[in-house]
Design an enzyme around this catalytic site. Structure first.
Site, PDB file in Angstrom:
ATOM      1  N   SER A  89       0.699  -1.265  -0.019  1.00  0.00           N
ATOM      2  CA  SER A  89      -0.138  -0.078  -0.005  1.00  0.00           C
ATOM      3  C   SER A  89       0.755   1.067  -0.009  1.00  0.00           C
ATOM      4  CB  SER A  89      -0.953   0.224   1.192  1.00  0.00           C
ATOM      5  OG  SER A  89      -1.613   1.293   1.203  1.00  0.00           O
ATOM      6  N   TYR A 112      -1.938   0.559  10.713  1.00  0.00           N
ATOM      7  CA  TYR A 112      -1.885  -0.067   9.235  1.00  0.00           C
ATOM      8  C   TYR A 112      -0.935   0.093   8.396  1.00  0.00           C
ATOM      9  CZ  TYR A 112      -3.727  -0.938   4.580  1.00  0.00           C
ATOM     10  OH  TYR A 112      -3.730  -1.321   3.219  1.00  0.00           O
TER      11      TYR A 112
END
Length: 253
Positions: A144, A157
């Site tokens: 990501s 995250y």
């Protein structure tokens, strides 16, 4: 083995209910992929995914797999590889977590990190070793852009993806001499069930767009791809912003 056009004939999706994973499977089945293994936690969604891909003409196998149980990974994944060579492994599982809650509940934060990093490391090593024994294949890992520089709003995250991204690049270097291709995929905000409760970020994309980028990356044996591609210069600029300015920029979003 991959066909003459570079499309994998067999595919293993870790996180078989992932929307990006399913979009990728659909796209590859439309090309030449014929055998698909979906590995994930047993659920109606996983069964529905298997039924959908079967209806598209693929031979689909479903296996119970839990990222949070790394002690089972060698056995579970070993059985899948024992059924025949796998041309492509797509590591598509992951959880976003709830930043506000996870900061107050460390065990919840640990669950996010264990799923996104520890579980992914375990599964990647097992699959990487199997691909190495085959002497061919691709391991595609969903990272990501959140891992390129942690932001206040999602640093738990983001840190898990940062670790996974660094690991993936190192694993790619380790497996390169063996003929195994490893590719890290760095999507921006993807509109899925996982992000449905969040306001869309700039450069938001869809699972189908990510799937198309994965296929293109496979064909050229890319090692890192950004989705959409214009995020690459954006993230390069953000990584080098002085920290006080970075805080102001990201807080203004």
């Amino acid at each position: 083995m991959k066909d003459a056009f570079g499309a994998p004939q067999s595919l293993l999706v870790l996180g078989g209910g992932s929307e990006i994973g399913l979009a990728t499977a659909r796209r590859l089945i439309a090309r030449r992929t014929r055998r698909v293994h979906l590995a994930g936690r047993p659920s109606p969604a996983l069964d529905a995914a298997a039924a959908e891909l079967t209806a598209l003409g693929a031979e689909v196998h479903v296996s119970a797999f839990d990222a949070l149980e790394p002690g089972t990974h060698e056995e579970v994944l070993g059985k899948i590889f024992a059924e025949g060579d796998i041309d492509m492994v797509l590591l598509a599982f992951g959880v976003l977590g709830d930043q506000a809650r996870d900061e107050q509940e460390p065990t919840a934060a640990v669950r996010v990190v264990t799923t996104n990093y520890t579980g992914a490391v375990s599964a990647s090593l097992v699959c990487g070793a199997a691909l190495q024994r085959q002497g061919h294949g691709s391991l595609v890992v969903l990272s990501s852009v959140a891992g390129e520089r942690a932001r206040r709003e999602n640093f738990i995250y983001g840190s898990s993806k940062a670790g996974l991204d660094a690991f993936t690049q190192g694993l790619g270097d380790a497996l390169h001499p063996c003929g195994v291709h490893v590719m890290a995929v760095r999507p921006g905000f993807v509109r899925t069930r996982m992000t449905g409760h969040l306001p869309a970020a700039p450069f938001a994309t869809t699972p189908e767009v990510v799937a198309a980028a994965i296929e293109a990356g496979l064909r050229r044996r890319a090692e890192v791809i950004w989705v959409p591609g214009r995020l690459r210069p954006v993230m390069a600029a953000l990584r080098h912003l002085p920290r006080p300015l970075f805080r102001r920029v990201t807080a203004a979003r």
